[in-house]
Design an enzyme around this catalytic site. Structure first.
Site, PDB file in Angstrom:
ATOM      1  N   TYR A  55       0.755  -1.256   0.020  1.00  0.00           N
ATOM      2  CA  TYR A  55       0.027   0.116  -0.020  1.00  0.00           C
ATOM      3  C   TYR A  55       0.999   1.199  -0.102  1.00  0.00           C
ATOM      4  CZ  TYR A  55      -5.231  -0.184   0.112  1.00  0.00           C
ATOM      5  OH  TYR A  55      -6.599  -0.206   0.025  1.00  0.00           O
ATOM      6  N   GLU A  57      -0.343   4.845  -0.387  1.00  0.00           N
ATOM      7  CA  GLU A  57      -0.902   6.213  -0.940  1.00  0.00           C
ATOM      8  C   GLU A  57       0.036   7.375  -0.651  1.00  0.00           C
ATOM      9  OE1 GLU A  57      -4.178   6.394   1.870  1.00  0.00           O
ATOM     10  OE2 GLU A  57      -5.460   5.083   1.050  1.00  0.00           O
ATOM     11  N   ASP A 201      -6.665  13.185 -25.698  1.00  0.00           N
ATOM     12  CA  ASP A 201      -6.932  11.897 -25.091  1.00  0.00           C
ATOM     13  C   ASP A 201      -6.378  11.022 -26.147  1.00  0.00           C
ATOM     14  OD1 ASP A 201      -7.883   9.117 -24.345  1.00  0.00           O
ATOM     15  OD2 ASP A 201      -9.892   9.816 -23.873  1.00  0.00           O
ATOM     16  N   THR A 227      -4.381   5.614 -21.892  1.00  0.00           N
ATOM     17  CA  THR A 227      -4.088   4.075 -21.259  1.00  0.00           C
ATOM     18  C   THR A 227      -2.772   3.731 -21.626  1.00  0.00           C
ATOM     19  OG1 THR A 227      -5.103   3.439 -23.120  1.00  0.00           O
ATOM     20  CG2 THR A 227      -6.550   3.628 -21.355  1.00  0.00           C
ATOM     21  N   LYS A 230      -3.550  -0.989 -25.171  1.00  0.00           N
ATOM     22  CA  LYS A 230      -3.677  -0.789 -26.583  1.00  0.00           C
ATOM     23  C   LYS A 230      -2.280  -0.525 -27.363  1.00  0.00           C
ATOM     24  CE  LYS A 230      -8.196   1.869 -25.590  1.00  0.00           C
ATOM     25  NZ  LYS A 230      -8.044   2.218 -24.088  1.00  0.00           N
ATOM     26  N   ARG A 236      -2.798  -3.050 -18.200  1.00  0.00           N
ATOM     27  CA  ARG A 236      -4.199  -2.401 -18.233  1.00  0.00           C
ATOM     28  C   ARG A 236      -4.057  -1.027 -17.210  1.00  0.00           C
ATOM     29  NH1 ARG A 236      -8.249  -3.649 -21.417  1.00  0.00           N
ATOM     30  NH2 ARG A 236      -8.062  -5.282 -22.329  1.00  0.00           N
TER      31      ARG A 236
END
Length: 415
Positions: A55, A57, A201, A227, A230, A236
């Site tokens: 973790y 953050e 984008d 992203t 692709k 992903r």
């Protein structure tokens, strides 16, 4: 590190079997979904690494948990590689996916109800570019530009007219089903004229840009998202790139604004994919993706199919099936039976519903990754034509599937 003593096949043979089944499906089928690709073994290894246990953050040097000194090292490397790859002033590698990355941009730049100009969904845009059922259309006042009805291309004069008329806070350039290059500088000029923020984008074409096969908007635009799967051929996830002036607002919108802890194992895989995309071989890959798409489109047009914009500058094309008296859903199902995956697609000014539109969208990133070239792309067009002409003949489709399998066996995904 402790050796793996309990492999998945022993712990959960049922899931192991399902994964093996999916691997076989990918190996034996032709993947033409424009938003899909095949990652390297190195990317797979990074995604399955011990970073999944952590973790973290916050950002490098400013975490809300201890034990993040190695995570910081990894994330700093991922950011530096992305900056080099796209010539970006600032990069945030933490967005979990494309739509959350776009949400972060909206929240950082706009207030709810602000006006935003974007490309209409059924003209090639994306759900997160203002569709009324999406958060973007629900939270912001979207006005949308369309492609020209005859050419199916973006007309920059019409974009300028819409911008002058509507005076939006932000202008979006980008798409999910548009086969021509974008004039980034023209968009920037229009935005400057009306005092709008520019948001690009590039989720679909990031790999082609990284591979220097298409023009890079990152040095031109205020903010750009993509992203990492692709055409970029990574895991992903997503990243946000921007001018330094937007760094603070974007970073605090990603965290703590809309996300908690980042997916460190995915960010490690992003770093790997950036490294791969920085290699000279990736430039050859990007150019081959476009050559394959042009070969596929050309062969389909020679067989009487209408391709929107009469060709492609990138990795994808939208095929209008009305001239063949077919619809998108039936075509998608028939091709699936033949071992060819694609996605149905609306076409501009379509009179059919989105769940069963008039077209299909095809793309060449995945077949190019496995080593196929123009000759194989033309063979794939022949498979597509035969399958669509025999869409209701399951025996014929099964025979085509055998030919597809034979072709795929010559180009294994993972040797």
């Amino acid at each position: 590190m402790t050796a793996l003593t309990n492999p998945l096949s022993k712990v959960d043979p049922e899931i192991a079997g399902i994964i093996a089944k999916e691997a076989r499906r990918q190996e034996e089928g032709i993947e033409l979904i424009a938003s899909e690709n095949t990652v390297s073994q190195a990317v797979l290894e990074a995604m399955g690494s011990v970073f999944t246990n952590k973790y973290s953050e916050g950002y490098s040097g400013k975490r809300y948990y201890g034990g993040n000194e190695v995570v910081d090292e990894m994330e700093i490397l991922a950011v530096s590689r992305a900056k080099e790859l796209f010539n970006a002033e600032h990069v945030n590698v933490q967005p979990l996916s494309g739509s959350p990355a776009n949400l972060a941009v909206y929240m950082a730049v706009c207030k709810p109800g602000d006006k935003v100009l974007g490309l209409k969904l059924d003209h090639g845009g994306h759900l997160s570019h203002g569709h009324p059922v999406n958060f973007s259309g629900l939270m912001y006042n979207f006005v949308q530009y369309e492609v020209d009805e005859k050419t199916c291309r973006i007309d920059m004069n019409r974009v300028r007219e819409a911008a002058l008329r509507e005076r939006p806070r932000m202008i979006i350039a980008g798409f999910s089903a548009y086969s021509r290059d974008i004039d980034w500088k023209a968009f920037k000029s229009i935005a400057d004229e009306v005092g709008a923020v520019t948001f690009g984008d590039i989720a679909h074409i990031a790999g082609l840009i990284a591979g220097k096969a298409l023009e890079n908007p990152v040095p031109v635009f205020d903010i750009v998202t993509t992203t990492t799967h692709k055409t970029l051929r990574g895991p992903r996830g997503a990243i946000i790139m921007s001018k330094a002036a937007f760094q603070k607002d974007l970073d605090r919108t990603v965290f703590p604004g809309i996300q908690g802890g980042p997916h460190d194992h995915v960010n490690a895989a992003k770093a790997v994919c950036f490294h791969e995309a920085l290699q000279p071989s990736f430039q050859q890959y990007a150019k081959q993706v476009i050559r394959n798409a042009q070969a596929l489109a050309g062969e389909l047009m020679a067989r009487g199919y209408r391709i929107l914009t009469d060709g492609t500058d990138n990795h994808l094309m939208v095929v209008d099936l009305r001239s063949k008296d077919l619809a998108g859903k039936a075509a998608e199902i028939a091709l699936d039976k033949a071992g060819i995956s694609c996605s149905r697609s609306t076409i501009p000014f379509d009179t059919r519903k989105a769940m069963d539109p008039s077209g299909i969208r095809l793309g060449t990133p995945a077949v190019t990754t496995r080593g196929m070239g123009e000759a194989e792309s033309k063979q794939i067009a022949a498979f597509i034509d035969e399958a669509l002409m025999k869409a209701s003949d399951d025996a014929a489709l099964a025979k085509i599937r055998g030919g597809v399998r034979e072709l795929c066996n010559r180009f294994p995904l993972y040797v």
